[in-house]
Motif scaffolding. Sequence first.
Motif, PDB file in Angstrom:
ATOM      1  N   LEU A   1      11.168   7.888   6.042  1.00 51.54           N
ATOM      2  CA  LEU A   1      10.307   9.006   6.399  1.00 51.54           C
ATOM      3  C   LEU A   1      10.705  10.233   5.581  1.00 51.54           C
ATOM      4  N   HIS A   2       9.735  10.802   4.883  1.00 48.05           N
ATOM      5  CA  HIS A   2       9.968  11.996   4.081  1.00 48.05           C
ATOM      6  C   HIS A   2       9.221  13.180   4.694  1.00 48.05           C
ATOM      7  N   ILE A   3       9.931  14.289   4.868  1.00 53.22           N
ATOM      8  CA  ILE A   3       9.285  15.550   5.250  1.00 53.22           C
ATOM      9  C   ILE A   3       9.709  16.561   4.194  1.00 53.22           C
TER      10      ILE A   3
ATOM     11  N   GLU B   1       7.354   5.895   3.538  1.00 52.35           N
ATOM     12  CA  GLU B   1       7.500   4.993   2.393  1.00 52.35           C
ATOM     13  C   GLU B   1       7.925   3.621   2.878  1.00 52.35           C
ATOM     14  N   THR B   2       7.136   2.598   2.530  1.00 50.85           N
ATOM     15  CA  THR B   2       7.488   1.225   2.871  1.00 50.85           C
ATOM     16  C   THR B   2       7.698   0.434   1.582  1.00 50.85           C
TER      17      THR B   2
ATOM     18  N   TYR C   1       2.481   6.102   2.617  1.00 51.49           N
ATOM     19  CA  TYR C   1       1.456   6.557   3.547  1.00 51.49           C
ATOM     20  C   TYR C   1       1.644   8.058   3.729  1.00 51.49           C
ATOM     21  N   VAL C   2       0.659   8.818   3.299  1.00 53.43           N
ATOM     22  CA  VAL C   2       0.765  10.275   3.319  1.00 53.43           C
ATOM     23  C   VAL C   2      -0.066  10.829   4.474  1.00 53.43           C
ATOM     24  N   TYR C   3       0.608  11.593   5.319  1.00 49.85           N
ATOM     25  CA  TYR C   3      -0.062  12.251   6.441  1.00 49.85           C
ATOM     26  C   TYR C   3      -0.005  13.764   6.222  1.00 49.85           C
TER      27      TYR C   3
END
Length: 238
Positions: free
Chosen positions: A86-88, A160-161, A166-168
């Motif tokens: 998970l990227h923030i 990221e998988t 997947y960008v939210y």
Amino acid sequence: MTRMEARRAARAAKESFAVIASRAVGEIFITFGVLMLLFVVYQLVWTNVQAGMEVDEAKSRITEDWAKGGSDAPKAFEAGEGFAILHIPKLDVAVPVAEGIDKEKVLDKGLVGHYAEGALKTAMPADKEGNFAVAGHRNTHGEPFRYINQLKPGDPIVVETRDTYYVYEMASILPQTPPSNISVLKPIPDGSGFKEPGRYITLTTCTPEFTSTYRMIVWGKMVEERPRAEGEPKALTG
């Protein structure tokens, strides 16, 4: 020994006992204070150090697994197994996501946990509809979600998988709600402002800081699905 001398000796003995007792009590308080200080240092500093090492190891395991090939085809992950990152970007957070929200196996290791069991089971990012919901510590043990209250609508959140980014975009926040309010995890989360089925993400953490009395909720909506083979999305490259 005269009576006067005897009285003086008795008084001196009493004073000595009082001094000894006072010194002993003082030492007890000093010891207690030192122990409390060590506990605070352990909670605020050492748990973060430990979590940092756990996070690095988990990232290595995930990336090594990805390097072996395979695909994002649906599979059942073991409890505590890392499967995404998970990227923030705004908060400089890049933390592994593991299956389940077990405190010992996942959260206290500094990881973010996917709600994946029973009534709390939520979607995966690859699902065409649903709410990918995760939990993370706000304080101590790596505190990956400490500053999620600073996110604003439009800020990117990226999962990221093995095959896909997947960008939210952050959409809304619920500053405080009871832990019993699991409606925030629904496919169309209550209070999120979303009105129809979609592909959503929910971040949950404890609030106020250094307590577990309530939960803070942050919601986002998927805006991009990008194959990793095409490189990082703009949300990560700036």
